[in-house]
Design an enzyme around this catalytic site. Structure first.
Site, PDB file in Angstrom:
ATOM      1  N   HIS A 135     -68.815   5.905   0.846  1.00 35.80           N
ATOM      2  CA  HIS A 135     -69.458   7.226   0.712  1.00 35.80           C
ATOM      3  C   HIS A 135     -70.800   7.335   1.435  1.00 35.80           C
ATOM      4  O   HIS A 135     -71.594   8.217   1.100  1.00 35.80           O
ATOM      5  CB  HIS A 135     -69.688   7.587  -0.770  1.00 35.80           C
ATOM      6  N   GLY A 186     -64.351   8.162   4.160  1.00 39.48           N
ATOM      7  CA  GLY A 186     -63.274   8.445   3.213  1.00 39.48           C
ATOM      8  C   GLY A 186     -63.431   9.783   2.504  1.00 39.48           C
ATOM      9  O   GLY A 186     -62.454  10.370   2.056  1.00 39.48           O
ATOM     10  N   HIS A 187     -64.651  10.272   2.413  1.00 41.86           N
ATOM     11  CA  HIS A 187     -64.907  11.563   1.762  1.00 41.86           C
ATOM     12  C   HIS A 187     -65.562  12.513   2.761  1.00 41.86           C
ATOM     13  O   HIS A 187     -66.741  12.389   3.062  1.00 41.86           O
ATOM     14  CB  HIS A 187     -65.816  11.382   0.554  1.00 41.86           C
ATOM     15  N   HIS A 275     -57.097  14.464  -2.457  1.00 39.53           N
ATOM     16  CA  HIS A 275     -58.246  14.777  -3.304  1.00 39.53           C
ATOM     17  C   HIS A 275     -58.756  16.176  -2.942  1.00 39.53           C
ATOM     18  O   HIS A 275     -59.078  16.458  -1.787  1.00 39.53           O
ATOM     19  CB  HIS A 275     -59.314  13.710  -3.049  1.00 39.53           C
ATOM     20  N   GLU A 327     -57.602  13.222  -8.726  1.00 37.52           N
ATOM     21  CA  GLU A 327     -58.308  14.519  -8.649  1.00 37.52           C
ATOM     22  C   GLU A 327     -57.732  15.346  -7.513  1.00 37.52           C
ATOM     23  O   GLU A 327     -58.442  15.830  -6.642  1.00 37.52           O
ATOM     24  CB  GLU A 327     -59.812  14.283  -8.421  1.00 37.52           C
ATOM     25  N   GLU A 343     -61.288  20.728 -10.759  1.00 36.99           N
ATOM     26  CA  GLU A 343     -62.704  20.333 -10.799  1.00 36.99           C
ATOM     27  C   GLU A 343     -63.598  21.474 -10.335  1.00 36.99           C
ATOM     28  O   GLU A 343     -63.273  22.182  -9.379  1.00 36.99           O
ATOM     29  CB  GLU A 343     -62.906  19.100  -9.894  1.00 36.99           C
ATOM     30  N   CYS A 345     -66.272  21.339  -8.663  1.00 38.04           N
ATOM     31  CA  CYS A 345     -66.622  21.137  -7.249  1.00 38.04           C
ATOM     32  C   CYS A 345     -65.507  21.593  -6.307  1.00 38.04           C
ATOM     33  O   CYS A 345     -65.780  22.025  -5.188  1.00 38.04           O
ATOM     34  CB  CYS A 345     -66.893  19.663  -6.960  1.00 38.04           C
ATOM     35  N   CYS A 423     -71.325  15.175  -9.999  1.00 37.11           N
ATOM     36  CA  CYS A 423     -71.285  15.974  -8.773  1.00 37.11           C
ATOM     37  C   CYS A 423     -71.331  17.473  -9.059  1.00 37.11           C
ATOM     38  O   CYS A 423     -71.909  18.243  -8.292  1.00 37.11           O
ATOM     39  CB  CYS A 423     -70.034  15.630  -7.986  1.00 37.11           C
ATOM     40  N   CYS A 424     -70.704  17.889 -10.177  1.00 34.03           N
ATOM     41  CA  CYS A 424     -70.517  19.332 -10.378  1.00 34.03           C
ATOM     42  C   CYS A 424     -71.797  20.106 -10.733  1.00 34.03           C
ATOM     43  O   CYS A 424     -72.030  21.180 -10.161  1.00 34.03           O
ATOM     44  CB  CYS A 424     -69.451  19.586 -11.429  1.00 34.03           C
TER      45      CYS A 424
HETATM   46 ZN    ZN Z   1     -67.664  17.705  -9.146  1.00 38.09          ZN
END
Ligand code: ZN
Length: 666
Positions: A135, A186-187, A275, A327, A343, A345, A423-424
């Site tokens: 990340h 990866g993200h 994801h 997710e 989610e 996000c 994260c949210c």
């Molecule tokens: Zn989140």
């Protein structure tokens, strides 16, 4: 390509109503609560350690890195949210906190520009060695976004300079040239951030690097195969060793190539997969690349992905990613209500993508989806007091099932103060605080109103300065008044979105029905010579209506939901008693509405006529199983008036109770 561009926070302001209340909440309770959470000062909440990680990396504290490997991104998103907020809510104390956060980040930056507390404190010397799970570029992306927002909102360049040095560091390390790393994160996130940085600075290298990252994804589909998190021992069980990153990565088929959207080059990905947050951040970057290059191949890919994500894989609340494990997206029309992941996000990412598609195509269907996500699956993520959050947004809850069932482990029955992986909460704050930037778009020939909110906007049209003031009680009311002031008479097109839920509409200009009007791609276009004092009144039909789902969604066969304006409604236990599954709606009866005095100002409660199944005498505890001969259902039910409230408000009056969006209907 549409020639319109969204307006900046300087040009567009929210001045009252629903969104002013939400932005006040961000400026007050939310940012304060989140700063305290990032500093581990919220008693009883899960610890963040995010600020402490930066203190350690900056050499101002000792100790170990704690939290997830992407903990830095929480602080970056908080700075981004605080920066937007400062542009409309000046606050010296908040500015001092932002400056302190930036001071720590600056001090934690390596001489060559690199900034990441995990790899500085916990894994020195391992930089860029774990692109699959580390990340690093993801965190870099959020730092860059925060820097662009901070610079635009405050005029200060302190964080932007940090971000540029970091982007230069990444630009030296990654690319197709010999000696550079040919790989992606990866993200996804770095891609859209670099496009933003390129627009803010005019530096074409950042745009080229963003294009490289988008186009590189999926070129080597095996790139992440079998990759364990850094430091994991090959002989140890995978889930245990991956815990060193603060989260567990199960070694199952749901975490393979498509999880990171690396299964194929982006133009050859027909379905929204993997994801959900990763997916929509990547699609947002693809839309940015289309805006920068005009490449029609990308636009075709984006339309296919939109159809997949929205037409076949999206909840009525604008939630996406129906499975908790990974997710992620599953398959078409697989949208369970109780085990939904959805989610917060992911809905935010969907909105970010939708806004870019609106800019790309000028078609209202994208703004319609932005609005669906915003008023439902995003706002549900935060409590009315701004201090409690949902990560997961189910469309139906039964607290006993949440407490007992393994497949409900991810579902919370009530919002919580913070998450270990948080994260949210700062993501909601940054979206709400930046909302004025999504309301309007302008171009040479006109002004487009994408979203309705009490607000003011300034734009230069046909060489003249034009001011437009919007007055409305939206979303509770569908009445919208627009007052125009211009420095001289000027001709331009005013385009007003007619939302998909409005069955009818009426529009007056200076009190008279429009003599010439057309709805083009979902926007009512009024083209005329405008002068100061002109007034436009638009009336949208917000009356509640019943919706049914596509018959290919097994979960929703025979069920109905209620929507009023952009708001999806739900039944709550506090209004209807427990056992909400026993309720059914009589679709032949009119829906009624009343002011909801126990909910925020303006809120409307909707009532549906229907039935509640009851247990007939003799059916309880027969000792032969809970099944009975059919035929006497009509006798075993009572007529009821079902009370419904906006979905995003659920769980605020009596947290931890039953809730249900879809009810049986007939
Ligand atoms: Zn989140």
């Amino acid at each position: 390509m549409s020639s319109m561009r969204a307006l900046s926070l300087d040009e567009s302001r929210v001045t009252g109503g629903f969104w002013a209340d939400k932005m006040d909440l961000v400026a007050g309770e939310m940012l304060d609560h989140q700063w305290k959470a990032l500093n581990d000062e919220v008693a009883g909440a899960e610890k963040s350690h995010a600020v402490e990680n930066f203190r350690i990396a900056a050499g101002e504290a000792s100790g170990e890195f704690k939290g997830t490997v992407f903990q830095d991104s929480d602080m970056a998103k908080w700075i981004e949210a605080a920066s937007y907020s400062l542009s409309h809510h000046p606050d010296p104390e908040l500015e001092r906190r932002v400056d302190e956060a930036i001071r720590l980040i600056t001090k934690a930056q390596a001489p060559d520009g690199y900034v990441n507390t995990y790899f500085t404190v916990a894994a020195p010397g391992k930089r860029w060695l774990d692109l699959a799970w580390g990340h690093e570029l993801y965190c870099a992306g959020h730092l860059i976004e925060a820097a662009v927002a901070h610079n635009a909102s405050t005029g200060k360049s302190s964080l932007l300079e940090v971000a540029r040095r970091y982007a230069d560091c990444i630009d030296r390390a990654f690319g197709p040239a010999p000696g550079q790393i040919r790989g992606v994160c990866g993200h996804p996130e770095i891609e859209l951030a670099l496009f933003r940085l390129a627009r803010a600075t005019g530096e074409v290298r950042y745009r080229d690097l963003a294009v490289f990252f988008v186009e590189e994804r999926g070129r080597d589909p095996a790139a992440f195969d079998g990759k364990q998190p850094l430091g994991a021992s090959a002989s140890a069980p995978w889930p245990e060793t991956s815990g060193s990153y603060g989260f567990v990565i199960p070694k199952t088929k749901w975490f393979e190539r498509d999880y990171m959207q690396n299964h194929a080059p982006v133009r050859l990905q027909p379905d929204a997969t993997g994801h959900a947050v990763r997916a929509v951040y990547l699609y947002s970057a693809m839309a940015d690349e289309y805006a920068a290059t005009g490449d029609e191949g990308l636009l075709r890919a984006l339309r296919a992905l939109w159809d997949s994500a929205v037409s076949r894989r999206m909840y009525i609340t604008g939630g996406i990613g129906s499975q908790a494990h990974g997710e992620r997206f599953t398959t078409d029309f697989d949208l369970p209500s109780d085990t939904a992941y959805a989610e917060t996000c992911a809905s935010i990412g969907l909105a970010l993508w939708a806004a870019r598609m609106t800019e790309a195509e000028g078609d209202s269907r994208y703004a319609d989806v932005f609005e669906r996500a915003l008023y439902n699956g995003i706002l549900s993520g935060v409590s009315l007091d701004g201090t409690r959050y949902f990560y997961v947004n189910p469309l139906e809850t039964i607290p006993t099932a949440i407490a007992c069932r393994h497949d409900h482990e991810h579902v919370e029955a009530a919002r919580v103060e913070w998450f270990g992986c948080s994260c949210c909460p700062p993501n909601i704050a940054r979206l709400v605080a930046s909302l004025p930037g999504y309301l309007y778009a302008t171009g040479e020939d006109g002004l487009r109103v994408d979203h309705y909110a009490e607000s003011r906007v300034e734009a230069r049209l046909g060489g003249a300065l034009v001011r437009l003031a919007q007055r409305t009680d939206y979303p509770w009311s569908g009445k919208i008044e627009l007052a125009i002031e211009c420095e001289r008479e000027v001709s331009f097109a005013l385009r007003l979105r007619i939302p998909d839920w409005s069955r009818s509409w009426a529009c007056l200009v200076n009190g008279a029905p429009l003599d010439r009007a057309a709805v083009i791609r979902g926007y009512l276009e009024i083209r005329r010579l405008w002068k100061s004092g002109d007034r436009v009144e638009l009336a949208l039909d917000v009356r509640p209506r019943l919706l049914r789902a596509d018959s290919r969604i097994p979960e929703l066969a025979g069920k109905l939901a209620v929507q009023r304006g952009p708001l999806v409604y739900c039944a709550e236990e506090i209004d209807n008693g427990s056992g909400l599954h026993a309720l059914s709606i009589d679709s032949a009866a009119e829906l009624e509405e009343e002011p909801a005095l126990d909910l925020p100002t303006g809120c409307v409660r909707v009532f549906a006529r229907g039935y509640r199944d009851s247990v007939p005498a003799g059916e309880a505890a027969s000792g032969r199983g809970p099944y009975y001969p059919a035929g006497n259902e009509a006798l075993a039910r009572e007529r009821v008036r079902i009370a419904l409230v906006p979905y995003h408000l659920w769980g605020n009056r009596e947290p931890g109770q039953e809730m249900r969006v879809w009810l049986r209907g007939f």
